[in-house]
Design a protein around this motif. Structure first.
Motif, PDB file in Angstrom:
ATOM      1  N   MET A  20       0.870  -1.180   0.000  1.00 37.44           N
ATOM      2  CA  MET A  20       0.000   0.000   0.000  1.00 37.44           C
ATOM      3  C   MET A  20       0.901   1.222   0.000  1.00 37.44           C
ATOM      4  O   MET A  20       1.820   1.307   0.810  1.00 37.44           O
ATOM      5  CB  MET A  20      -0.919   0.010   1.217  1.00 37.44           C
ATOM      6  N   TYR A  21       0.641   2.155  -0.902  1.00 31.36           N
ATOM      7  CA  TYR A  21       1.530   3.301  -1.041  1.00 31.36           C
ATOM      8  C   TYR A  21       0.774   4.496  -1.625  1.00 31.36           C
ATOM      9  O   TYR A  21      -0.284   4.348  -2.214  1.00 31.36           O
ATOM     10  CB  TYR A  21       2.711   2.954  -1.944  1.00 31.36           C
ATOM     11  N   LYS A  22       1.353   5.687  -1.431  1.00 29.59           N
ATOM     12  CA  LYS A  22       0.855   6.885  -2.081  1.00 29.59           C
ATOM     13  C   LYS A  22       1.694   7.092  -3.334  1.00 29.59           C
ATOM     14  O   LYS A  22       2.923   7.050  -3.261  1.00 29.59           O
ATOM     15  CB  LYS A  22       0.980   8.107  -1.175  1.00 29.59           C
ATOM     16  N   PRO A  23       1.054   7.292  -4.498  1.00 32.09           N
ATOM     17  CA  PRO A  23       1.820   7.448  -5.739  1.00 32.09           C
ATOM     18  C   PRO A  23       2.759   8.659  -5.726  1.00 32.09           C
ATOM     19  O   PRO A  23       3.841   8.612  -6.290  1.00 32.09           O
ATOM     20  CB  PRO A  23       0.759   7.600  -6.817  1.00 32.09           C
ATOM     21  N   THR A  24       2.334   9.733  -5.062  1.00 29.94           N
ATOM     22  CA  THR A  24       3.174  10.920  -4.894  1.00 29.94           C
ATOM     23  C   THR A  24       3.017  11.409  -3.472  1.00 29.94           C
ATOM     24  O   THR A  24       2.035  11.087  -2.805  1.00 29.94           O
ATOM     25  CB  THR A  24       2.785  12.057  -5.867  1.00 29.94           C
ATOM     26  N   SER A  25       3.937  12.205  -2.985  1.00 26.19           N
ATOM     27  CA  SER A  25       3.882  12.653  -1.600  1.00 26.19           C
ATOM     28  C   SER A  25       2.677  13.545  -1.299  1.00 26.19           C
ATOM     29  O   SER A  25       2.208  13.595  -0.174  1.00 26.19           O
ATOM     30  CB  SER A  25       5.164  13.387  -1.216  1.00 26.19           C
ATOM     31  N   ASP A  26       2.151  14.223  -2.315  1.00 26.82           N
ATOM     32  CA  ASP A  26       0.997  15.099  -2.081  1.00 26.82           C
ATOM     33  C   ASP A  26      -0.325  14.452  -2.496  1.00 26.82           C
ATOM     34  O   ASP A  26      -1.372  15.094  -2.478  1.00 26.82           O
ATOM     35  CB  ASP A  26       1.187  16.435  -2.800  1.00 26.82           C
ATOM     36  N   ALA A  27      -0.314  13.179  -2.848  1.00 28.75           N
ATOM     37  CA  ALA A  27      -1.531  12.477  -3.260  1.00 28.75           C
ATOM     38  C   ALA A  27      -2.479  12.307  -2.079  1.00 28.75           C
ATOM     39  O   ALA A  27      -2.054  12.141  -0.937  1.00 28.75           O
ATOM     40  CB  ALA A  27      -1.180  11.118  -3.843  1.00 28.75           C
ATOM     41  N   VAL A  28      -3.770  12.350  -2.373  1.00 24.86           N
ATOM     42  CA  VAL A  28      -4.794  12.153  -1.347  1.00 24.86           C
ATOM     43  C   VAL A  28      -5.174  10.675  -1.257  1.00 24.86           C
ATOM     44  O   VAL A  28      -5.375  10.142  -0.172  1.00 24.86           O
ATOM     45  CB  VAL A  28      -6.043  13.006  -1.658  1.00 24.86           C
ATOM     46  N   LEU A  29      -5.266  10.013  -2.405  1.00 27.82           N
ATOM     47  CA  LEU A  29      -5.659   8.614  -2.437  1.00 27.82           C
ATOM     48  C   LEU A  29      -4.438   7.704  -2.431  1.00 27.82           C
ATOM     49  O   LEU A  29      -3.356   8.085  -2.845  1.00 27.82           O
ATOM     50  CB  LEU A  29      -6.502   8.337  -3.691  1.00 27.82           C
ATOM     51  N   TRP A  30      -4.630   6.501  -1.939  1.00 26.10           N
ATOM     52  CA  TRP A  30      -3.580   5.494  -1.854  1.00 26.10           C
ATOM     53  C   TRP A  30      -3.744   4.491  -2.985  1.00 26.10           C
ATOM     54  O   TRP A  30      -4.781   4.423  -3.625  1.00 26.10           O
ATOM     55  CB  TRP A  30      -3.690   4.746  -0.525  1.00 26.10           C
ATOM     56  N   LYS A  31      -2.735   3.665  -3.198  1.00 21.96           N
ATOM     57  CA  LYS A  31      -2.789   2.541  -4.136  1.00 21.96           C
ATOM     58  C   LYS A  31      -2.510   1.270  -3.341  1.00 21.96           C
ATOM     59  O   LYS A  31      -1.693   1.265  -2.439  1.00 21.96           O
ATOM     60  CB  LYS A  31      -1.733   2.676  -5.234  1.00 21.96           C
TER      61      LYS A  31
END
Length: 67
Positions: A20-31
């Motif tokens: 589980m990760y955030k695609p970018t540091s400022d992303a709101v949604l996770w992957k």
């Protein structure tokens, strides 16, 4: 095998989640990356549900000067 319902109505098996990760540091949604499947977009609430179902719990923050 326990399944968790996501906010969008989909179901996910916590045992098959590899990452589980955030695609970018400022992303709101996770992957969430699962066994041999494209990453699924999940919310922070979904992430918490998956972690709880997998047996992980939040660690309570200790108060300063507590004995």
């Amino acid at each position: 095998m326990a399944f968790v319902e996501l906010e969008n109505g989909d179901w996910i098996n916590p045992d098959s989640v590899e990452l589980m990760y955030k695609p970018t540091s400022d992303a709101v949604l996770w992957k969430a990356t699962m066994d041999h499947v494209e990453p699924e977009t999940i919310t922070d609430a979904d992430r918490v549900r998956i972690l709880k179902a997998a047996g992980f719990v939040r660690i309570k923050k200790e108060k300063d000067n507590e004995q």
